[in-house]
Structure formats: structure tokens, C-alpha cells
Design an enzyme around this catalytic site. Structure first.
Site, PDB file in Angstrom:
ATOM      1  N   CYS A   1     102.463  -1.581  55.721  1.00  0.00           N
ATOM      2  CA  CYS A   1     102.324  -2.317  57.237  1.00  0.00           C
ATOM      3  C   CYS A   1     100.771  -2.402  57.595  1.00  0.00           C
ATOM      4  CB  CYS A   1     102.678  -1.124  58.075  1.00  0.00           C
ATOM      5  SG  CYS A   1     104.255  -0.382  57.723  1.00  0.00           S
TER       6      CYS A   1
ATOM      7  N   GLY B   1      82.108   0.123  31.829  1.00  0.00           N
ATOM      8  CA  GLY B   1      83.555   0.705  32.466  1.00  0.00           C
ATOM      9  C   GLY B   1      84.462  -0.238  32.392  1.00  0.00           C
TER      10      GLY B   1
ATOM     11  N   TYR C   1      89.523   0.332  37.817  1.00  0.00           N
ATOM     12  CA  TYR C   1      89.395   0.375  39.190  1.00  0.00           C
ATOM     13  C   TYR C   1      90.760   0.047  39.903  1.00  0.00           C
ATOM     14  CZ  TYR C   1      84.630   0.555  38.228  1.00  0.00           C
ATOM     15  OH  TYR C   1      83.590   0.898  37.341  1.00  0.00           O
TER      16      TYR C   1
HETATM   17  C1  LIG Z   1      80.121   2.282  38.102  1.00  0.00           C
HETATM   18  C2  LIG Z   1      79.178   2.649  37.273  1.00  0.00           C
HETATM   19  C3  LIG Z   1      79.198   2.241  35.933  1.00  0.00           C
HETATM   20  C4  LIG Z   1      80.166   1.315  35.372  1.00  0.00           C
HETATM   21  O1  LIG Z   1      80.098   0.062  35.621  1.00  0.00           O
HETATM   22  P1  LIG Z   1      81.176  -1.262  35.257  1.00  0.00           P
HETATM   23  O2  LIG Z   1      81.031  -2.270  36.039  1.00  0.00           O
HETATM   24  O3  LIG Z   1      82.519  -0.493  35.500  1.00  0.00           O
HETATM   25  O4  LIG Z   1      80.727  -1.432  33.832  1.00  0.00           O
HETATM   26  C5  LIG Z   1      78.119   2.518  34.911  1.00  0.00           C
HETATM   27  N1  LIG Z   1      76.940   3.406  35.575  1.00  0.00           N
HETATM   28  C6  LIG Z   1      76.922   3.844  36.758  1.00  0.00           C
HETATM   29  C7  LIG Z   1      76.030   4.885  37.248  1.00  0.00           C
HETATM   30  C8  LIG Z   1      77.985   3.500  37.577  1.00  0.00           C
HETATM   31  O5  LIG Z   1      77.998   4.017  38.774  1.00  0.00           O
END
Ligand SMILES: *Cc1c(COP(=O)(O)O)cnc(C)c1O
Length: 422
Positions: free
Chosen positions: A346, A277, A375
Site C-alpha cells: 500500500c 560486492g 542488494y
Molecule cells: C558497500 C561497500 C563495498 C562494496 O560495494 P559494491 O558497490 O557492492 O562493490 C565495498 N567496501 C565498502 C567499504 C563498502 O561500504
């Protein structure tokens, strides 16, 4: 190839000037580069070449529909963690068989929707969940493909809030219990075991935890095969880190991560699935803000900007560092000065950086927070009644708003006054 660079003294996203976008949509805003998103997908694809593999983009990092469309067009599958994310994947044109459903708290409704719409696999995180999925599948007259997410008890050496592979974390089933759980799964007629899943955390900057976890998965694969399970797919999760502080961080490259995968599980003739991700979206996006005031403090000046913790919560939540650059390139020889860069919310936590050296800035100047594509927008809120900020996508010399800033009226009208008060 870097797609956020200065041209004629102005920071550009691909071939578009950020000054031009700011003039058109107003600040603050997120901006994403199509070419960067595509390149990051390709880098993983190349890192796994020679092995049968499938890349499921973990959309929780950035689930804007335009980003999902880019990923879908590259051939990516999607890793989803909620019914809403599943619906987004389908709406982006991803076939059900390319969608992996992760997460510790899947509800019956979410399971049923995914079984009806098509699913590649559910990554099961607990025995109660496994039994519920079995019931839901049987009630729909179907069979749910599953992996069990094992918790390998390795230290991912990342921020405590995003480490998931230690035994004290809420994720997965202890690897020592895996054989028993797989034996139970094999007896449930509504489930079909297709493989094993592991995900040890996010923003990993060292490959050793992966190496340890994948070695444990390889060992488990052989044990489960001896037990008669048809383990044909290994979902190795996501989590590869990105350089947030470019001057002193060099996390491992996807090619090196691919080598670890090859070395640890490459001999098992399993299809390799990964769920990146952050590495896909993080450095494909910037947050652009305007300085509202420069306020002289004791020993340091504050830059109060029009973006805040509700727009980008990572610094407040994870003490995260984002490189901050001036949109108008400083003249040669101008010395950087230290500022505390803060938002207008604040809370003292609404601080993006302390004593950060950046070029001298005054009210009205534009700055960009790097590495904000993952994120960022997805974790935004309307705290302090600050409307969600727009997201802009750039491709070559074109740009488009891919999520518009709501008006105050739209924001207010989402609330309703109960009938007895009208
Ligand atoms: C968050 C998550 C990802 C992605 O993680 P990254 O650090 O954004 O690559 C992949 N698999 C699961 C199950 C996750 O919870």
C-alpha cells in the site's frame, strides 16, 4: 558466458528451468547461479594478475551462507561491516586473517569479537574509533592491524545515496588530515598500521573517479612512507558498476579497472586489496514473480505482481532500473506492450517500472527481474507482513533452497506478548 538463457522457450538458470523452480518453491523467489558467482570472482582475479592481490567479497551485497561458501571456496576473503557479518564469514569457513572489518560505527563488542576470532585488518573511519580500537586491543593484550580509510573528495558520479567519497559524506578521514592521523596511530601501542583504505561509492560506471582517487592514494603512500610508516597494503574498496539496463549501458569491465589500478598504484609494491560486492553478486541473481492481475488503466495497463518493494527495494529507494523479462519466451513477432509493473504493497513507491515494454502478460504468467542478486534479498523486510521470500541456488542441473520462506506461524511467533498481557 551468460547463465540465464532461454532453452526450448523457457528461461533457465544454468540447466534448471525457472518454471520448474516456481512450481516447487512458489513465487516470488530469488535464484542465484553458482557458475556466474564463480566467474565474477575469477574475472577480478585475472584483472589483478601480475600484482600481489587479495579479493575480499563485500558480503553486504548478498550474505546468504551458500553464496559465502562459494566465495570462500574460491579463496576470497570477506569485507564485513557488522558483528553479524563477521559471524557469517567465520561460519562460512573464512579464516579470521581473511576478514576485513569496514564501517563507520564499529562497537567495542564488535571489535573485541573480531580481535578474538582473528582479523586481517580494521579499516578505521574516524579518530574516536581509532582510540577505541586501541583501548580494546590493549585490554585483550593484542595488537590490531589497521588501515585508515581516507576520503579523497572525488565525485563518484553515482546515485547520491551510494556515493561515499565526497568530503560531505560520512565516510573516512579527509585525505588532507591523513598524515596527522597516521602519526597519531603510530603512537598507539594497540595498533599496527598496515596500509591505506579508500572506497568512493557503489555502482560506478566511469573509471575517472577511481583514477583520481587512486592517484591521491599513491601520493599519500609515498608521503606516509617518508614519515616512516610501513605502508604495504592498499585496500581500494569496491563499487564497480554493473549493466542494469542491458540495452543502453556498458560500464567498464574489471579488466579495465585492473588497468587503472596497475597504472596508478602498481609501482608501489603494495599488496592490492579490493572489496567488490555488486559486480560479483548482482548479475548472478534474478527475482522471479507471478502476475496476480492485469488491470486496465487510463492510457496504460498495470501488471500487479506478487513481489513487492519489501522483497526488492532498489527501484523504490534508488529509482533503480531492473530489466524485466518473461520467463516463457514470447513467440517470434509478438510486439512488446508498455505496462506499469507494481507490487501489492500500500504505497505508490511500490512500483518496479513505469511504461516498460515487455511481452504481453496475463494473470498467472511468470516474469524475472534481472540483476537482482546484489542488494536484493539482503535489503528485504517483512513490511505488510509479507514473509521473506526464499532464495534458491542453482548449480548445473541441480537446485536447492538456500533460505526457506518462513510460514506465517514462524513469522508471527517471532513476536512475544508481554507477561502482563497473558
Ligand atoms: C558497500 C561497500 C563495498 C562494496 O560495494 P559494491 O558497490 O557492492 O562493490 C565495498 N567496501 C565498502 C567499504 C563498502 O561500504
Amino acid at each position: 558466458m551468460e547463465h540465464f538463457i532461454y532453452r526450448d522457450g523457457i528461461l533457465h538458470a544454468e540447466d534448471v528451468s525457472l518454471v520448474e523452480i516456481a512450481a516447487k518453491v512458489g513465487t516470488p523467489f530469488y535464484v542465484y547461479s553458482t557458475a556466474t558467482l564463480q566467474r565474477h570472482y575469477q574475472v577480478f582475479d585475472e584483472a589483478l594478475s601480475g600484482m600481489e592481490h587479495f579479493i575480499c567479497y563485500a558480503m553486504k551485497a548478498n550474505s546468504n551462507m551458500a553464496v559465502l561458501r562459494i566465495m570462500a571456496e574460491m579463496g576470497a576473503g570477506m569485507d564485513v561491516v557488522s558483528g553479524g557479518e563477521y559471524a557469517r564469514a567465520i561460519a562460512a569457513g573464512v579464516p579470521g586473517e581473511h576478514i576485513v572489518f569496514s564501517g563507520v560505527g564499529k562497537t567495542r563488542e564488535e571489535m573485541a569479537a573480531a580481535l578474538r576470532g582473528g582479523i586481517r585488518q580494521f579499516n578505521i573511519e574516524s579518530e574516536p574509533e581509532m582510540h577505541v580500537l586501541n583501548e580494546v586491543a590493549l585490554s585483550l593484550g593484542t595488537v590490531a592491524p589497521i588501515t585508515v580509510r581516507v576520503n579523497p573528495d572525488v565525485d563518484a558520479k553515482t546515485h547520491a545515496k551510494i556515493a561515499t567519497g565526497k568530503s560531505e559524506n560520512k565516510f573516512g578521514i579527509p585525505i588532507a588530515k591523513a598524515r596527522a592521523v597516521y602519526a597519531e596511530a603510530a603512537n598507539l601501542k594497540g595498533l599496527e598500521v598496515v596500509g591505506i583504505d579508500v572506497h568512493i561509492g557503489s555502482q560506478l560506471t566511469d573509471l575517472t573517479p577511481y583514477e583520481n582517487a587512486f592517484n591521491k592514494v599513491a601520493e599519500l603512500t609515498e608521503l606516509l612512507r617518508e614519515d616512516g610508516h610501513n605502508i604495504r597494503r592498499l585496500d581500494l574498496g569496491g563499487g564497480l558498476g554493473i549493466p542494469y539496463e542491458r540495452s543502453n549501458e556498458a560500464p567498464p569491465l574489471p579488466i579495465e579497472y585492473g588497468e587503472v589500478i596497475r597504472r596508478t598504484v602498481g609501482h608501489l609494491s603494495c599488496e592490492i586489496e579490493i572489496e567488490p560486492g555488486r559486480l560479483i553478486a548482482g548479475n548472478a541473481g534474478l527475482l522471479v514473480a507471478t502476475v496476480v492481475y492485469r488491470k486496465e488503466g487510463e492510457g496504460r495497463d498495470f501488471l500487479i505482481v506478487d513481489a513487492a518493494m519489501n522483497d526488492l527495494i532498489r527501484p523504490a529507494m534508488y529509482d533503480a532500473h531492473h530489466d524485466i523479462v518473461a520467463v516463457v519466451e514470447p513467440e517470434v513477432g509478438v510486439e512488446p506492450v508498455p505496462y506499469d509493473i507494481v507490487g501489492p504493497v500500500c504505497e505508490t513507491g511500490d512500483t518496479f517500472a513505469k511504461e516498460r515494454n515487455i511481452p504481453p502478460m496475463e494473470a498467472g504468467d511468470l516474469m524475472a527481474f534481472r540483476s537482482a542478486g546484489a542488494y536484493g534479498a539482503v535489503m528485504a523486510s517483512e513490511y505488510n507482513s509479507r514473509p521473506l521470500i526464499p532464495e534458491v541456488l542453482v548449480k548445473d542441473d541441480q537446485f536447492a533452497v538456500v533460505r526457506a520462506r518462513p510460514t506465517y506461524e514462524e513469522m508471527i511467533n517471532r513476536d512475544t506478548i508481554p507477561y502482563w498481557m497473558t
